[in-house]
Design a protein around this motif. Sequence first.
Motif, PDB file in Angstrom:
ATOM      1  N   GLY A 199     115.053  10.271  53.393  1.00 47.96           N
ATOM      2  CA  GLY A 199     114.696   8.947  53.568  1.00 47.96           C
ATOM      3  C   GLY A 199     114.396   8.642  51.853  1.00 47.96           C
ATOM      4  N   TRP A 200     114.682   8.732  51.088  1.00 43.15           N
ATOM      5  CA  TRP A 200     115.084   8.290  49.323  1.00 43.15           C
ATOM      6  C   TRP A 200     116.115   7.567  49.456  1.00 43.15           C
ATOM      7  N   ALA A 207     116.029   4.770  51.354  1.00 40.03           N
ATOM      8  CA  ALA A 207     115.896   4.105  51.279  1.00 40.03           C
ATOM      9  C   ALA A 207     115.968   3.044  49.976  1.00 40.03           C
ATOM     10  N   LEU A 208     114.679   3.955  49.374  1.00 38.39           N
ATOM     11  CA  LEU A 208     115.085   4.169  47.648  1.00 38.39           C
ATOM     12  C   LEU A 208     116.516   3.566  46.318  1.00 38.39           C
ATOM     13  N   LEU A 227     118.865   2.934  48.175  1.00 38.80           N
ATOM     14  CA  LEU A 227     119.799   1.847  48.846  1.00 38.80           C
ATOM     15  C   LEU A 227     119.376   0.658  48.480  1.00 38.80           C
ATOM     16  N   THR A 228     118.317   0.850  48.020  1.00 37.49           N
ATOM     17  CA  THR A 228     117.361  -0.881  47.464  1.00 37.49           C
ATOM     18  C   THR A 228     118.010  -1.043  45.872  1.00 37.49           C
ATOM     19  N   LEU A 229     118.157  -0.421  44.615  1.00 40.79           N
ATOM     20  CA  LEU A 229     118.108   0.224  43.878  1.00 40.79           C
ATOM     21  C   LEU A 229     120.053  -0.788  43.879  1.00 40.79           C
ATOM     22  N   VAL A 263     121.713  -1.350  46.338  1.00 47.25           N
ATOM     23  CA  VAL A 263     122.449  -3.442  45.984  1.00 47.25           C
ATOM     24  C   VAL A 263     122.202  -3.830  45.761  1.00 47.25           C
ATOM     25  N   THR A 264     120.755  -4.016  44.734  1.00 44.83           N
ATOM     26  CA  THR A 264     120.324  -5.117  44.009  1.00 44.83           C
ATOM     27  C   THR A 264     120.993  -5.107  42.640  1.00 44.83           C
ATOM     28  N   TYR A 271     122.419   3.791  54.335  1.00 42.42           N
ATOM     29  CA  TYR A 271     121.717   3.568  55.838  1.00 42.42           C
ATOM     30  C   TYR A 271     122.140   4.675  57.282  1.00 42.42           C
ATOM     31  N   LEU A 319     120.487   7.890  56.381  1.00 42.82           N
ATOM     32  CA  LEU A 319     118.859   7.553  56.230  1.00 42.82           C
ATOM     33  C   LEU A 319     118.864   7.484  57.854  1.00 42.82           C
TER      34      LEU A 319
END
Lengths: 649, 207
Positions: free
Chosen positions: B20-21, B23-24, B26-28, B30-31, B55, B58
Motif C-alpha cells: 500500500g505504501w 501509493a505514497l 508513487l505520489t512522491l 511522480v510529483t 501501480y 500496489l
Amino acid sequence: MRKEAWFGISILIAIVLALIVFMPAPADITNGHLGLLMLALIVVTIMLGFPTAFTLMGMGVIFTLFAYRGMGPKLAIEQTLDLMVLRTYAVMTNDVLIAVPLFIFMGYLVERANLIEKLFKSLHLVMAKIPGSLAVATVITCAVFATATGIVGAVVTLMGLLALPAMLKSGYDVKLSAGVITAGGCLGIMIPPSVLLIVYGAVAGVSVVKLYAAAFFPGLMLAGMYVLYIILVAKIKPAWAPPLSEEERRIPLPEFASRIKDSISNKALPGLIHALKGDRNRDIPASVILKQLLITLIPAILFVCAIGLSYKLSVSPKASQSSELMEFGSLDAPSAVQYAGSLQEPAGSGLAEPPGALAEPPGSSLAEPPGGVSEPSGATAPVTDNNAAAPAGEPVADQPSVSPVFWGVFAVGLALIIAFYAWFTFARLEIFKMLLASFFPLAIMILAVLGSIVFGFATPSEAAAMGAFGGILLALCYRRLNMPMLKESVYLAARTSAMVCWLFVGSSIFSAAFALLGGQEIINNWVVSMDLTPVEFMILAQIVIFLLGWPLEWTEIIVIFMPIFLPLLAHYNIDPLFFGILVALNLQTAFLSPPVAMSAFYLKGVAPPHVTLNQIFLGMLPFMGIQILALILLYLFPKIGLWLPEVLY
Amino acid sequence: MKKILRRIDQVNTWIGQLFGWCALILTLFVTYEVFSRYAFKNPHAWAFDVMNMLYGALFMMAGAYTLGKNGHVRGDVLYGFFPPRLQALLDLILYILFFFPGVIALVWAGYNYASESFVINEHSTITADGPPIYPFKAIIPIAGVALIAQGIVEVVRCVQCLRNGHWPSRDIDVEEVDVDKLKDMVNVTDADIENADRYVVQQGDKA
C-alpha cells in the motif's frame, strides 16, 4: 428468510430455468449459445454475492477453455493460460489506470484533513442572505468536498453529522434536508476529477482528458440545478426552509476589528490604513493590523498581477510559442474570475467574488481553471484581445501594441475592485478569511489538478499524483498529518484500488472469453436487427444502465457491462465521449434510487433516530427528478458537455 | 491449524499494507518527476516504467489483503438478505467453482510468463535501455499464491459459519466509513444528534 430474498432467489431460479428450456440439446450447442449462457450465468452469480472479480475470472477461464475445446486439451490449456496472463499483464501496465490509486489516495487524504467543518460554516455564512441558505451551503459544500474526495459514504456521513442537525435546528423540512445531503454527496461521482471517468476512459479507450473536460460543465450544471431547486422551494414554501435568524447570521468580530469599526470605519481597507497611522488605536499592535491589511489586499494584489501579466503578454507576442503561452496566460485571469463568479453566483447578495480572487498568480502554470470560459462576455474579450494582438504583433514585432479591448477589461476590472473594497466590511473580511482557510485551498487544488490535465501540462496520472501530494500538504497545513492518518489513507487506498483493478483483471479475462465465443457478435446482431433509431438506442441503453444501477455498483456496471454497449455505439454514430458523460450522470441517478440507494443508508446511520428511511427516500425523489431532467437537457443540448473539449482540442 | 490460518491472514494483511505504501511512493515519485521536468528540464526516461511497476505491484499484491478484509466488490443486494448459513454455503460453492480454478490458472500462467521473461533476461521496451521487467512479471504468480492462501482461509471461515450459524469475526484494521472516527473529527457527539431529534419530533407533531 426475508420476503425480498425469496423474491430475488425466485427470479434467479426463473432465469436458470429459462436457460435450460431455451438451450438447444448439448449436441447442437454452438459457441454463440455458450456466449449467451455465459452472460446469463454471470448475472445470476453476481447476484449471489460472490466477490465479482473472481467470479468473472473463474468463469472467464472455464469458458475460454470451452471456446478452445476444438484444439485438443493440451493446446487449449496453453492458449487459455496465455490469454489470461496477457490480459492480466495488460491491466498491470495500463497507463490510464495508474491514476486510480492516486486519486483514491488523494480522496482519503483530503477527507482526513478535516476541512469540511470549516468549509460548511464559512459557506453557510456566505450564503446567509439567500433563501434556503443552509441547504444551498450544504449542496456547495458537498459538491466541493465530494469532488475532492470522491468517497460518497464519507461525504454523506460527514454532512449528516454537520449539516443535518444544523438544518433541523433552523426548522428545515426533514425530507428536504435529507435529500440535499444525499444528492449533494453523490456529486463527486460525476464532477471531475472522478475515478468513475478514469475507469470509463480505460474501458472505452476514450481520452480521460477529454472526459474530464466534457464532464465539467454537466457536473456544475447539476449542482446549479440543485441550488436553483432549493431556492425555488424556499421561495414557494418558506416553511420548509425558513431564513436564518439575525442572531445566527451575525459574524463575531475579533477585538481589533470591532474597535476599528467603532472608532474609524466599518470598511476594511480604509479602516485598517487609518488604524495603521492613526493614534487612536495605539493599543492594537501594528503587526496585527499589517497582517489583516495584507489579507485584505489579496484580491487587489491578484488583480494587479493578472493585469500586469496579460499586459506584458499582449505587448510582446514574439514567437508562435509565446503567443500560445499568452493565450493561456490571458485566458487565465478573467476566466478564473468567471469561474469564481459562477461558483459564487448564489452568493451574489452575500459576498460576490472579488475579481481575481480565485486566480492564482497567473505565472504559475497550474492555475488555469477550465471553468473559465463559461461566460462568453468576459471570456471572449481576452480571446479577441489575443487574436487582435497576435496578428498585429507578428509582422511588426518591434512595435508594442495593446488593443483597446485590454484597456476595456482593465477598466471594468478596476471598477469592480474599487466597488469590492467599498463594500468590503470587517464582517466580510472575517468571512473572507474563513473562505481563505477552507474553500479556496480545496477549490484551487481541484482546479489546479483539472487545469493541468485539461491544458496538457501533465497527464491525468501525473496530475493525480500532484493532487495526492496536494492532499498531503493540505493535511500538513491543517495539522492533521500524522502517522496513523497516513497509514489509514494508504491502507484504504490500497484496498480500494485493489478492488477496482482486480475487477478490471477479472472483467478483461471475462470479456475476452465472451468475445471468443462470439457472444458479443450475437448481441450486436440482435440489437442491430431491432432496427432502432440512434435516439431509441440511446434511451434504451440509458434505461438498461439505470436498471443495472439498482443492484450493482458503478464499478461493476462500467467494467463489466460497458464493453457490451461500446461496440454498438459506432453503429449508431454515437460519440463514446458523449455516451460516457451520459452514463456518469445516469449512474448518479442510480445512487439515489430507492430502495437500494447507498447514500440513504449512510445518512440513516448518523441521522437522529426519528428520521425514517422513508423520509430520506422521499427527500431524494425530487433530486432524482432533477438528475433525469439534467440527463434530458444534456441529451438535447450535447454542447453543454462537448463544447469545452471541442474548444480545447 | 487455526494458528496457521490466522498467520496466513496476518501475513497477507502485512503484505498488502506494505505494498500500500507504493501509493505514497508513487505520489512522491511522480510529483518529483514532474517537478524535475519543468523546473530542471530533466525528465527521466525510466520514470514511466517505474510508475507502471509501482501501480501494478500496489494493486496486485493488495488483492489478497483486500479479500481478507472483505473489500472486493460484491453484488450484495440479495446476499445481504440471506441468513449467514446460506451466505456461507453459496460462498463455499463459488470459491470452489470459480475462485480456485481462476486463481490457480493465473498462478500457473503467471509462472510460465515470468520464467520465460527471466530466461531471456527481458527488459522493458517502452524506452530504450529500460529496466528489467521479469521481477514485475513475477508479481502475477506471487500475488496469485497469496490469493490462494487467503482463499483457503476464507473457505475455512465459510465452513465455520456453516457449522456455527454465524460468521467468525475479522480483524479490522481500518474502515472506509468509520462513523465514530468521523464524529470525533467534526466534534459531534451522540448527544448532539439526540438534541436534533427534538426538531424532527416537533415537525412530526405539526404535520
